[in-house]
Design a protein around this motif. Structure first.
Motif, PDB file in Angstrom:
ATOM      1  N   THR A  11       0.827  -0.858   0.062  1.00 51.84           N
ATOM      2  CA  THR A  11       0.304   0.561  -0.024  1.00 51.84           C
ATOM      3  C   THR A  11       1.055   1.210   0.098  1.00 51.84           C
ATOM      4  O   THR A  11       2.088   1.105   0.078  1.00 51.84           O
ATOM      5  CB  THR A  11      -0.752   0.013   1.179  1.00 51.84           C
ATOM      6  OG1 THR A  11      -2.469   1.204   0.884  1.00 51.84           O
ATOM      7  CG2 THR A  11      -0.112   0.084   2.674  1.00 51.84           C
ATOM      8  N   HIS A  12       0.178   2.614  -0.026  1.00 50.05           N
ATOM      9  CA  HIS A  12       1.130   3.498   0.324  1.00 50.05           C
ATOM     10  C   HIS A  12       1.599   3.680   1.614  1.00 50.05           C
ATOM     11  O   HIS A  12       0.545   3.490   2.504  1.00 50.05           O
ATOM     12  CB  HIS A  12      -0.013   4.828  -0.166  1.00 50.05           C
ATOM     13  CG  HIS A  12      -0.612   4.867  -1.602  1.00 50.05           C
ATOM     14  ND1 HIS A  12       0.118   5.177  -2.980  1.00 50.05           N
ATOM     15  CD2 HIS A  12      -1.965   4.186  -1.820  1.00 50.05           C
ATOM     16  CE1 HIS A  12      -1.001   4.905  -3.844  1.00 50.05           C
ATOM     17  NE2 HIS A  12      -2.030   4.224  -3.061  1.00 50.05           N
ATOM     18  N   GLY A  16       0.865   9.095   1.594  1.00 55.65           N
ATOM     19  CA  GLY A  16       0.484   8.990   0.491  1.00 55.65           C
ATOM     20  C   GLY A  16       0.980   9.149  -0.613  1.00 55.65           C
ATOM     21  O   GLY A  16      -0.026   9.317  -1.603  1.00 55.65           O
ATOM     22  N   HIS A  20      -1.160  12.965  -1.317  1.00 60.44           N
ATOM     23  CA  HIS A  20      -2.559  12.253  -1.973  1.00 60.44           C
ATOM     24  C   HIS A  20      -3.505  12.291  -1.386  1.00 60.44           C
ATOM     25  O   HIS A  20      -2.911  11.245  -0.004  1.00 60.44           O
ATOM     26  CB  HIS A  20      -2.476  12.144  -2.714  1.00 60.44           C
ATOM     27  CG  HIS A  20      -3.677  11.513  -4.447  1.00 60.44           C
ATOM     28  ND1 HIS A  20      -4.946  10.957  -3.516  1.00 60.44           N
ATOM     29  CD2 HIS A  20      -3.985  12.134  -5.077  1.00 60.44           C
ATOM     30  CE1 HIS A  20      -5.667  11.399  -4.278  1.00 60.44           C
ATOM     31  NE2 HIS A  20      -4.809  11.850  -5.235  1.00 60.44           N
ATOM     32  N   ARG A  21      -4.387  13.039  -0.521  1.00 67.59           N
ATOM     33  CA  ARG A  21      -5.258  12.326   0.928  1.00 67.59           C
ATOM     34  C   ARG A  21      -6.088  11.191   0.437  1.00 67.59           C
ATOM     35  O   ARG A  21      -5.884  10.346   1.769  1.00 67.59           O
ATOM     36  CB  ARG A  21      -6.546  13.477   0.145  1.00 67.59           C
ATOM     37  CG  ARG A  21      -6.422  15.026   1.135  1.00 67.59           C
ATOM     38  CD  ARG A  21      -7.319  15.534   1.864  1.00 67.59           C
ATOM     39  NE  ARG A  21      -7.665  15.910   0.339  1.00 67.59           N
ATOM     40  CZ  ARG A  21      -8.327  17.348  -0.258  1.00 67.59           C
ATOM     41  NH1 ARG A  21      -9.169  17.528   0.707  1.00 67.59           N
ATOM     42  NH2 ARG A  21      -9.353  17.050  -1.165  1.00 67.59           N
ATOM     43  N   GLU A  22      -6.182  10.809  -0.585  1.00 62.11           N
ATOM     44  CA  GLU A  22      -7.369   9.156  -0.818  1.00 62.11           C
ATOM     45  C   GLU A  22      -5.553   8.707  -0.186  1.00 62.11           C
ATOM     46  O   GLU A  22      -6.844   7.504   0.476  1.00 62.11           O
ATOM     47  CB  GLU A  22      -7.477   9.095  -2.289  1.00 62.11           C
ATOM     48  CG  GLU A  22      -8.883   9.940  -2.570  1.00 62.11           C
ATOM     49  CD  GLU A  22      -8.991  11.618  -2.042  1.00 62.11           C
ATOM     50  OE1 GLU A  22      -7.442  12.303  -2.496  1.00 62.11           O
ATOM     51  OE2 GLU A  22      -9.685  12.448  -2.141  1.00 62.11           O
ATOM     52  N   HIS A  23      -4.670   8.784  -1.123  1.00 61.46           N
ATOM     53  CA  HIS A  23      -3.786   7.901  -0.585  1.00 61.46           C
ATOM     54  C   HIS A  23      -3.484   7.470   0.777  1.00 61.46           C
ATOM     55  O   HIS A  23      -2.733   6.352   1.289  1.00 61.46           O
ATOM     56  CB  HIS A  23      -2.828   8.071  -1.532  1.00 61.46           C
ATOM     57  CG  HIS A  23      -2.603   7.866  -3.253  1.00 61.46           C
ATOM     58  ND1 HIS A  23      -1.747   8.229  -3.583  1.00 61.46           N
ATOM     59  CD2 HIS A  23      -4.006   7.412  -3.594  1.00 61.46           C
ATOM     60  CE1 HIS A  23      -1.870   8.446  -5.047  1.00 61.46           C
ATOM     61  NE2 HIS A  23      -3.230   7.477  -5.324  1.00 61.46           N
ATOM     62  N   LEU A  25      -6.123   7.976   2.595  1.00 60.93           N
ATOM     63  CA  LEU A  25      -6.755   6.898   3.923  1.00 60.93           C
ATOM     64  C   LEU A  25      -6.402   5.760   3.337  1.00 60.93           C
ATOM     65  O   LEU A  25      -6.901   5.213   4.518  1.00 60.93           O
ATOM     66  CB  LEU A  25      -8.357   8.104   3.060  1.00 60.93           C
ATOM     67  CG  LEU A  25      -8.339   9.336   3.536  1.00 60.93           C
ATOM     68  CD1 LEU A  25      -9.755   9.670   2.791  1.00 60.93           C
ATOM     69  CD2 LEU A  25      -8.907   8.817   5.594  1.00 60.93           C
ATOM     70  N   LEU A  26      -5.840   5.602   1.595  1.00 61.69           N
ATOM     71  CA  LEU A  26      -6.411   4.315   1.681  1.00 61.69           C
ATOM     72  C   LEU A  26      -5.198   3.665   2.393  1.00 61.69           C
ATOM     73  O   LEU A  26      -4.897   2.700   3.170  1.00 61.69           O
ATOM     74  CB  LEU A  26      -5.606   3.594   0.175  1.00 61.69           C
ATOM     75  CG  LEU A  26      -5.518   1.985  -0.211  1.00 61.69           C
ATOM     76  CD1 LEU A  26      -6.816   1.789   0.065  1.00 61.69           C
ATOM     77  CD2 LEU A  26      -5.170   2.356  -1.869  1.00 61.69           C
TER      78      LEU A  26
END
Length: 97
Positions: A11-12, A16, A20-23, A25-26
Motif C-alpha cells: 500500500t501507499h 500517501g 495525495h489525501r485518498e492515498h 486514507l487508503l
C-alpha cells in the motif's frame, strides 16, 4: 485479508505516496485491515521513505511510454518524474508492536 491471509500486502506509505489525501486514507484502511487480520507486516511505498527496504529497478523508458497517454491531462512525466526512479518498499509492522 482475514480469509486469505496473504503473504504480501502493498500500500501507499503514511505520506500517501506523494501527499495525495485518498492515498493517505487508503494507507490507514489497509494498515487497519492488516492489523485486524493479524498480518505481521505490509510493504509501503512513496516519497520520503526514511529507511532502506526492498528496491526494484524501473525501466524508465517503458514508464515514460506508459505516462505518454496521460501527458495531455496531467503532464505525467513532468509532474510525477519521481515515479521514474527505482521503486522503494519499506516493511511496516501492521500489529502496532
Amino acid at each position: 485479508m482475514q480469509q486469505f491471509k496473504p503473504d504480501i500486502v502493498i500500500t501507499h506509505n503514511a505520506n500517501g505516496e506523494y501527499g495525495h489525501r485518498e492515498h493517505v486514507l487508503l494507507h490507514h484502511a489497509v494498515m487497519h485491515a492488516a492489523k485486524e487480520a493479524e498480518l505481521p507486516a505490509v510493504l509501503t511505498f512513496g516519497n520520503g521513505q526514511d529507511r532502506p527496504g526492498l528496491e526494484i529497478a524501473v525501466n524508465a523508458e517503458k514508464k515514460r511510454e506508459l505516462f505518454a497517454f496521460y501527458l495531455p491531462q496531467w503532464k505525467g512525466v513532468e509532474r510525477y518524474d519521481f515515479a521514474l526512479a527505482p521503486e522503494i518498499f519499506v516493511r511496516e509492522d501492521a500489529t502496532g508492536r
